[in-house]
Design a protein around this motif. Sequence first.
Motif, short mmCIF file in Angstrom:
data_model
loop_
_atom_site.label_atom_id
_atom_site.label_comp_id
_atom_site.label_asym_id
_atom_site.label_seq_id
_atom_site.Cartn_x
_atom_site.Cartn_y
_atom_site.Cartn_z
N ILE A 62 -8.62 -4.73 32.28
CA ILE A 62 -7.47 -5.50 32.81
C ILE A 62 -7.89 -6.21 34.10
O ILE A 62 -7.59 -7.39 34.30
CB ILE A 62 -6.28 -4.56 33.07
N ASN A 63 -8.60 -5.49 34.97
CA ASN A 63 -9.05 -6.08 36.24
C ASN A 63 -10.02 -7.25 35.99
O ASN A 63 -10.01 -8.24 36.73
CB ASN A 63 -9.72 -5.03 37.11
N ALA A 64 -10.84 -7.13 34.96
CA ALA A 64 -11.81 -8.19 34.66
C ALA A 64 -11.13 -9.48 34.25
O ALA A 64 -11.69 -10.58 34.42
CB ALA A 64 -12.76 -7.71 33.56
N LEU A 65 -9.92 -9.36 33.70
CA LEU A 65 -9.19 -10.55 33.25
C LEU A 65 -8.43 -11.25 34.40
O LEU A 65 -7.90 -12.34 34.19
CB LEU A 65 -8.19 -10.18 32.16
N GLU A 66 -8.38 -10.61 35.57
CA GLU A 66 -7.53 -11.16 36.64
C GLU A 66 -7.92 -12.58 37.07
O GLU A 66 -7.04 -13.44 37.17
CB GLU A 66 -7.54 -10.21 37.85
N PRO A 67 -9.21 -12.88 37.25
CA PRO A 67 -9.56 -14.27 37.62
C PRO A 67 -9.12 -15.29 36.56
O PRO A 67 -8.65 -16.38 36.90
CB PRO A 67 -11.09 -14.23 37.75
N GLU A 68 -9.26 -14.89 35.30
CA GLU A 68 -8.88 -15.80 34.20
C GLU A 68 -7.38 -16.07 34.23
O GLU A 68 -6.92 -17.19 34.03
CB GLU A 68 -9.28 -15.16 32.87
N MET A 69 -6.58 -15.02 34.48
CA MET A 69 -5.13 -15.17 34.52
C MET A 69 -4.69 -16.00 35.74
O MET A 69 -3.76 -16.80 35.67
CB MET A 69 -4.46 -13.80 34.57
N GLU A 70 -5.38 -15.81 36.86
CA GLU A 70 -5.04 -16.56 38.07
C GLU A 70 -5.26 -18.06 37.87
O GLU A 70 -4.57 -18.89 38.47
CB GLU A 70 -5.88 -16.06 39.24
N ALA A 71 -6.20 -18.41 37.00
CA ALA A 71 -6.53 -19.81 36.78
C ALA A 71 -5.50 -20.50 35.88
O ALA A 71 -5.47 -21.74 35.82
CB ALA A 71 -7.92 -19.92 36.15
N LEU A 72 -4.68 -19.74 35.16
CA LEU A 72 -3.70 -20.33 34.25
C LEU A 72 -2.54 -20.95 35.03
O LEU A 72 -2.12 -20.43 36.06
CB LEU A 72 -3.14 -19.27 33.29
#
Length: 920
Positions: free
Chosen positions: A28-38
């Motif tokens: 879940i933490n690894a996906l945080e940068p990807e989600m912030e970019a959306l």
Amino acid sequence: MFRAISRGLFGSANDRILKAQKKRIAAINALEPEMEALSDQALKDQTARFRDRLAAGETLDDLLVEAFATVREAAKRTLGQRHFDVQMMGGIILHQGRISEMKTGEGKTLVSTLPVYLNALSGDGVHVVTVNDYLARRDSQWMGEVHRFLGLSVGCILHEMRDDERRAAYACDITYGTNNEFGFDYLRDNMKFRLTEMVQRPFNFAIVDEVDSILIDEARTPLIISGPAEDSSALYMAVDSVMPQLTDEDYEKDEKQRSVTFTEEGIEHLEELLRGIGLLEDGGSLFDHQNVSLVHHANQALKAHMLFARDKDYIVKADKVVIIDEFTGRMMEGRRYSEGLHQALEAKEKVTIQPENQTLASITFQNYFRLYPKLAGMTGTAMTEATEFAQIYGLEVVTVPTNRPMVRKDHDDEVYRSGTEKFAAIVEQIVECQKRGQPILVGTTSIEKSEVLASMVEKETGIAPQVLNARYHEQEAYIISQAGVPGAVTIATNMAGRGTDIQLGGNLEMRLARELAELPEGPEREAKAAEIKADVEARKKIALEAGGLFVLGTERHESRRIDNQLRGRSGRQGDPGASKFYLSLEDDLMRIFGTQRMDGMLKRLGLQEGEAIVHPWINKALEKAQQKVEARNFEIRKNLLRFDDVMNDQRKVIYEQRRELMAAESVHDTIADMRDEAIDAIVLKAMPPKAVHEQWDIEGLTREVAELLTEELPIAQWAAEDGIAEPEMAERVKTRAREKAAEMAAEMGPDTFRQVEKWLLLQVLDQIWKEHLLHLDHLRQGIGLRAYAQRDPLNEYKSEAFALFEAMLADLRHRMTGMLYRVRVEMPPAPPESPDDSSLDAHHDTPRPAIGGGAPASPAAQPVPQPATSTTTSSTTPSSTTTSGGEIDPNNPATWGKVSRNAPCPCGSGKKYKHCHGAF
């Protein structure tokens, strides 16, 4: 020893569960940068994408990592809050259908958004259950921001809502509401006459907030919907008038079992007093059969006077007796004790006596929440009841670590000989905390004690403490939210205010909401907000330097969880804090469950007045006493469930059949089968298979067939024929019954007749189920006495409840057949009106004793309208009459009112009521 060694090597079961989640947390933490970019829209589109994947065959577990990462990002953008790793862990545990135990202040409300969103993706609905309307409304608006941002619909069930509003709220993806509202809606739905009127959807997933309060503390209090019984307020007042004249020798009180009974001398004295006011005839005895009701009223009046204390168990408000929740100190509006106990309390307090009530529908929280295919819960205190959660609900408790280390200091208890010495020490401690600017939260066990302590503090110190109890329920959230202000003294009853965070320096959000409410948008509002923020920060610094929140308990509760709830208000999110309990030998727990020799022992040890004994052994002894009480209460709840399971099996059958009947286009075949079985039963009764012709009851059969079909058949003539037997006789009666039904269908029109059959069957089923509940309640109250005959009350209850259920079904078949042939349509039939929910009385029962008997309680009722149809009943028998106004119609039981079981049946059959329409 071996267990400790293995735990050191492999970790506890709790540790292993938490360790298993670490990979998911990392993902879940690894996906945080990807989600912030959306973008916001791209983040919202995640919901539709997840739903497409579910439709394609993926599972919720497959989506968990991405869904949780999506919710975390949405919370950052809408609430400005980011889920900690331990909150993610708590969310996974909830999704798995477990109980997540998280300390106070760890953000359980935010945690719930994770599993709620994930499980709402299926579109089957998620229920979030809270303990009061305030929290349901708050959380649906607050956490609802996250869900609405992501494109999910959010509803909230509140007490004052209409059916159409409730239906819309339940149709949402996520529905917030209280345990009471969810349970009562379930019961009310099963009293409707059309599927379209029902408000709830099939159950899917529920998360219960404060799960220990709802599934443990309130598990002994069944939900009940009731209707009115006959008024006997004058009798309550008359019996109450003699209670003050009783002496201590007239009754025996057992505080452990919370019971009180008359002694032999007391019964004699009571009889003398009742004769004096004309309630008992000269020479008459309370044990005469005609005085059963008088005995019941006397017993309830005795309980009201000797077991229930004003401002502790109830308060008097606006000409009403309002029950106080023993665990939270909150008023429980709308709840009433049953079996006449609430009326006895009203007579005692000289307020208006509300009418008694009869149960129309009931269910325990235990059986209600077991209806959900998937259930989870969260609380700060559940591990002490882990065994009960596992045995009753199949729920495993997992303790989630705190985000920051806990640094609160929990001091040993201080034990004093008398309550006076204890309160003097408490006031001294309050003054000491107040002087150094340390906020202090004082927990009491009753309204009376909270107000006595508040007046003592104000009188001796000049400090005006904030008092939080049932009298100030409306201000509860705000008062408790500001308990962390430096030097604040807050006195709370049984830790009311759960669900509201105590933040050092004060709760910023609640201050902003209150103080900026009337300011328009603009520079002035912004300046005021900045001023409030600076003030809160400055106060927080002072409170931290003073040692954080000091929690002071004025006595131990019989449940360790309640003590832990109070203690847990201090030390949130790594803040400093302290807690201490002050006890005396006069406290209820010490007096009832402690040893009587302790006072003498302390004197011999030379304990002086004002001195306290402090030792870890005292804490251990008290914990053992609490464990004994908890074990006893667990047995009571388990026993309640065993008894309720018997009714629950029957309830499931009736409710399932009822839904099928409502959904069916026609119930003609069902009614035809019922009619045939009813005819078989009366023919078999009159013509037993092995009986000779001379033993047949032809006269009785003729009368019963005439009553059933509303016409006389040549039974005697048929019986005289050669070769006639019970099967042939039954077939001839059935043939005529079918012919008559066909004639009625032709006269009314087939479609009209089918509608009449359906509505009439639903009404008869409801009436007979209501009567059955009353029979079961009466059976339950006396079944405990079977133990004196060395019989297991539970087995006896199961056996007799099953026999009553079979008798109820037989009565349903007979009554339905008889009423159908009396129906005459005066206008095109319309469906019967479902009971008006606003006039139904929804309430809790009070805890029942461990074995069947005792004084169960349930709230009273307002008038409940009987379902009405556009049909009337009439009979072609000589006893039929026409009715007008309030007269009795022999063909319409709804007009009979209350009929004595030994009185002639109003239908005109010539039988006693108990052998006719009142038969079991």
